[in-house]
Design a protein around this motif. Structure first.
Motif, PDB file in Angstrom:
ATOM      1  N   ARG A 213       0.826  -1.215   0.000  1.00  0.00           N
ATOM      2  CA  ARG A 213       0.000   0.000   0.000  1.00  0.00           C
ATOM      3  C   ARG A 213       0.861   1.266   0.000  1.00  0.00           C
ATOM      4  O   ARG A 213       0.565   2.238   0.684  1.00  0.00           O
ATOM      5  N   LEU A 214       1.941   1.244  -0.791  1.00  0.00           N
ATOM      6  CA  LEU A 214       2.788   2.424  -0.917  1.00  0.00           C
ATOM      7  C   LEU A 214       2.203   3.388  -1.942  1.00  0.00           C
ATOM      8  O   LEU A 214       1.619   2.970  -2.950  1.00  0.00           O
ATOM      9  N   GLY A 215       2.377   4.682  -1.689  1.00  0.00           N
ATOM     10  CA  GLY A 215       1.867   5.704  -2.588  1.00  0.00           C
ATOM     11  C   GLY A 215       2.938   6.220  -3.524  1.00  0.00           C
ATOM     12  O   GLY A 215       4.142   6.125  -3.261  1.00  0.00           O
ATOM     13  N   PHE A 216       2.488   6.807  -4.651  1.00  0.00           N
ATOM     14  CA  PHE A 216       3.408   7.339  -5.659  1.00  0.00           C
ATOM     15  C   PHE A 216       3.652   8.841  -5.497  1.00  0.00           C
ATOM     16  O   PHE A 216       4.610   9.369  -6.048  1.00  0.00           O
ATOM     17  N   ALA A 217       2.792   9.538  -4.785  1.00  0.00           N
ATOM     18  CA  ALA A 217       2.874  10.995  -4.676  1.00  0.00           C
ATOM     19  C   ALA A 217       3.340  11.404  -3.284  1.00  0.00           C
ATOM     20  O   ALA A 217       3.001  10.749  -2.291  1.00  0.00           O
ATOM     21  N   PRO A 218       4.103  12.501  -3.168  1.00  0.00           N
ATOM     22  CA  PRO A 218       4.579  12.942  -1.849  1.00  0.00           C
ATOM     23  C   PRO A 218       3.452  13.254  -0.879  1.00  0.00           C
ATOM     24  O   PRO A 218       3.658  13.206   0.337  1.00  0.00           O
TER      25      PRO A 218
END
Length: 573
Positions: A213-218
């Motif tokens: 569940r890692l995100g791509f945006a800061p």
């Protein structure tokens, strides 16, 4: 006295009537040297098992030290010493890693346009152990318009319309694609998916580590660059993501990676990367305290670690800079109020004359030299094809110190104890050779028929006849450290007879218990120790300077090295 309003029974809490000196711990050891992974130059938290060490610093696989040509000396000596330490009774260990500047961390590029547009995955620490595969995959979960209000800020969703995929970033009711076009939530179809990233890597001990569940945006609470932050030491990797790397670019980079065939039934394809260019570098050197990764820098960091009683540098006697490393270790333990003993290894494959020459170059009341190296089973070899390797004895010896302290006390020599985990000595010492080495202060490890392998010596590497034995050195270090720590409260107290009496009482009570534990000589306390702190121990000049002088004397027990039996024939009458 409290004012009680009416008759009755009242309870008052009372603090302790006085202070007492508690003995300091003597079972903590510190090992310094190169490892496969882990932070360089920083003292580890206390380690209580081999598994903890391997998780942080790597397993027993060999190091790739480019200037060490003999494979026998590329061994991960620290890992073997730690294994021996815990196998022989050690229970608390501090580790400090050394590494030359030529060591490098492994890495792999995800996306690159400019320097600010780079996204790189890097191994957390320098070393060849960081080289290896990393797997990533994009996970899509079907999403409806009603679900978007709960999507984290900075999420990505993809829409497939007529075979063309469009990716939108945002949260709630606001979703924009890479060109700034907004998404009408009424257009959200059944093909819309909420996108997250999964990542797999290996820890220092080879175990798998996975993040989901890692995100791509800061803006995402689980952004890849935040979960794998550079300042965190909780993961074997960190993500170096430039300011110009957008969420869309990172997603495209991950999707463009070569596909690793998914396991049957996996359902989603993994993308495979290979971390490369991690190097162990050259064999570490003594260096100076300001040179990161040197033994001197590690010893400087060790000064802030409390309760360390023994220090060793496993494997350093096999490296080119061994003489300077030994000198740096001796300079460390000989500092005032250090209260540590250096456990020195002889050089590997050393002859009898060679160890005498090495001993001639040492003269320290805070060091003990052990000879020879030990032969152990290679833990990496399969059971069907066992192999043997030679390792320095310091790990075994430091473990025996801890075992002896726990079972018999610090005043007892850690000798004549069975050495666990060793098959035999690299060089078999006989009685004649022992007679030659023992008076020189070389502590031998010997194999005895029916009794196994044992440490057969307890002498310091000192020319001072008053400082001959290891247990005396360790006992006096223990007493000094305990008294200094237990009387620290006396600083800034009025320097007069009431304070002197309290100090005398505290130190006397502590030494009385030490005598009762069998650590001091004498049939009565008066024969075992004395404590003086009065006008006879301080001059007026010292009083004017604010100095309190306490004179303490103890009668220490000498080890029974030589047991003599005089046997005569009686004449019957």
């Amino acid at each position: 006295m409290p004012n009680y309003p009416s008759p009755g029974v009242y309870v008052e809490e009372a603090g302790p009537s006085g202070r007492a000196i508690a003995g300091v711990a003597t079972s903590t050891a510190a090992f310094i040297g190169p490892t496969r992974s882990g932070p360089v130059g920083l003292a580890s938290p206390p380690l209580y098992s081999l598994a903890e060490f391997e998780h942080r610093y790597g397993g027993p696989q060999a190091l790739a030290l480019s200037d060490v040509r003999d494979p026998a000396y590329r061994l991960h000596f620290m890992a073997h010493a730690v294994r021996a330490y815990f196998a022989n009774g050690g229970n608390c260990l501090v580790v400090l890693r050394t590494a030359r500047n030529a060591a490098a961390a492994a890495g792999v590029l995800l996306a690159a346009r400019t320097q600010a547009g780079r996204a790189t995955l890097r191994a957390r620490h320098v070393g060849a152990a960081g080289n290896g595969p990393v797997r990533l995959r994009v996970v899509g979960v079907p999403v409806r318009a009603i679900d978007l209000s709960a999507a984290p800020v900075g999420s990505l969703i993809s829409m497939d319309r007529d075979g063309v995929e469009t990716v939108y970033a945002g949260s709630g009711a606001v979703w924009l694609d890479a060109t700034g076009q907004s998404l009408a939530l009424s257009d959200l179809g059944a093909t819309a998916q909420l996108l997250t990233l999964e990542l797999q890597a290996s820890a220092a001990d080879g175990s798998a580590v996975q993040w989901s569940r890692l995100g791509f945006a800061p803006e995402h609470p689980r952004w890849l660059g935040r979960v794998l932050a550079p300042q965190s030491d909780a993961a074997p990797l960190w993500a170096d993501i430039g300011a110009q790397v957008s969420a869309y670019a990172l997603l495209a980079a991950v999707r463009a990676l070569p596909i690793l065939a998914a396991a049957p039934g996996d359902g989603l394809a993994w993308r495979r990367l290979l971390l490369q260019r991690g190097r162990d570098g050259l064999a570490p050197i003594a260096g100076i305290a300001s040179s990161r990764g040197s033994y001197a820098a590690a010893l400087a960091a060790l000064q802030a670690v409390p309760d360390v009683s023994t220090v060793a540098t496993p494997g350093s006697s096999a490296y080119p800079d061994r003489a300077a490393i030994q000198a740096a270790l001796l300079a460390h333990v000989e500092q005032p109020q250090r209260w540590q003993l250096a456990v020195l290894d002889s050089a590997p494959q050393l002859s009898l004359g060679g160890v005498q020459q090495q001993r001639a170059g040492i003269d320290s009341r805070h060091a003990a030299l052990y000879y020879p190296w030990l032969v152990v089973a290679d833990p990496l070899a399969p059971a069907a094809a066992p192999r043997e390797i030679s390792v320095p004895p310091c790990g075994h010896v430091a473990g025996l110190y801890a075992r002896s302290d726990a079972t018999q006390g610090v005043h007892k020599a850690a000798t004549n104890l069975a050495v666990a985990g060793a098959l035999r000595c690299e060089y078999d010492i006989d009685q004649t050779e022992q007679d030659l080495l023992n008076p020189l202060g070389v502590n031998c490890l010997r194999s005895f028929a029916g009794r196994g392998l044992r440490v057969w010596g307890a002498r310091l590497a000192s020319s001072d006849p008053e400082w001959k034995y290891v247990p005396i050195r360790r006992l006096l270090d223990y007493l000094q450290a305990s008294i200094v720590r237990g009387t620290a409260w006396a600083v800034f107290e009025p320097n007069a007879e009431p304070l002197w009496a309290r100090v005398r009482q505290l130190v006397s009570d502590f030494l009385l218990q030490t005598w009762r534990d069998g650590a001091l000589l004498g049939s009565r306390p008066e024969e075992a120790f004395f404590v003086r702190c009065d006008r006879t121990t301080m001059t007026q000049a010292e009083l004017d300077a604010g100095q309190l002088v306490c004179l303490v004397g103890v009668a220490v027990l000498q080890p029974a090295e030589f047991m003599l039996f005089r046997i005569g024939q009686a004449t019957l009458k």
